[in-house]
Motif scaffolding. Structure first.
Motif, short mmCIF file in Angstrom:
data_model
loop_
_atom_site.label_atom_id
_atom_site.label_comp_id
_atom_site.label_asym_id
_atom_site.label_seq_id
_atom_site.Cartn_x
_atom_site.Cartn_y
_atom_site.Cartn_z
N ILE A 25 0.83 -0.93 -0.27
CA ILE A 25 -0.11 -0.27 0.18
C ILE A 25 0.69 1.04 0.64
CG2 ILE A 25 -1.47 1.59 1.40
CD1 ILE A 25 -2.61 -1.09 2.50
N SER A 26 1.76 1.37 0.43
CA SER A 26 3.23 2.65 0.71
C SER A 26 3.72 2.48 -0.26
CB SER A 26 3.84 2.03 2.06
OG SER A 26 3.81 2.05 3.22
N LEU A 27 3.57 1.41 -1.13
CA LEU A 27 4.32 2.26 -2.18
C LEU A 27 3.46 2.49 -3.34
CD1 LEU A 27 6.62 -1.20 -2.84
CD2 LEU A 27 7.66 0.73 -2.50
N TYR A 28 2.00 1.91 -3.53
CA TYR A 28 1.09 2.33 -4.10
C TYR A 28 1.31 3.97 -4.02
CZ TYR A 28 -3.66 3.36 -5.82
OH TYR A 28 -4.43 3.81 -6.55
N PHE A 29 1.05 4.34 -2.97
CA PHE A 29 0.70 5.40 -2.39
C PHE A 29 2.03 6.68 -3.17
CE2 PHE A 29 -2.41 4.45 0.31
CZ PHE A 29 -3.31 4.70 -0.06
N VAL A 30 2.66 5.43 -3.16
CA VAL A 30 4.56 6.62 -3.63
C VAL A 30 4.52 6.87 -5.01
CG1 VAL A 30 6.92 6.15 -3.31
CG2 VAL A 30 5.63 6.01 -1.90
N ALA A 31 3.60 6.02 -5.51
CA ALA A 31 3.64 6.30 -7.25
C ALA A 31 2.50 6.83 -7.79
CB ALA A 31 3.89 4.41 -8.07
#
Length: 60
Positions: A25-31
């Motif tokens: 989820i964190s990687l998704y929001f960073v992207a």
């Protein structure tokens, strides 16, 4: 006594899955945030280029 090991293994797997899902989820929001920043930067560059073109046309 063997049941305690099974319970701790089950909870450790749950914790690992929670961490993996949280990381995803964190990687998704960073992207998503980077994509928004890139879009804003591109729009600003296009606006600046349009202003420069209109300035050149007014000078000529």
């Amino acid at each position: 006594m063997g049941a305690r090991g099974v319970i701790s293994d089950k909870w450790s797997m749950r914790v690992l899955w929670a961490c993996a899902i949280g990381s995803g989820i964190s990687l998704y929001f960073v992207a998503v945030e980077r994509q928004a920043q890139n879009r804003a930067r591109m729009l600003a560059q296009n606006l600046q280029a349009m202003e420069e073109e209109s300035g050149d046309a007014a000078d000529a």
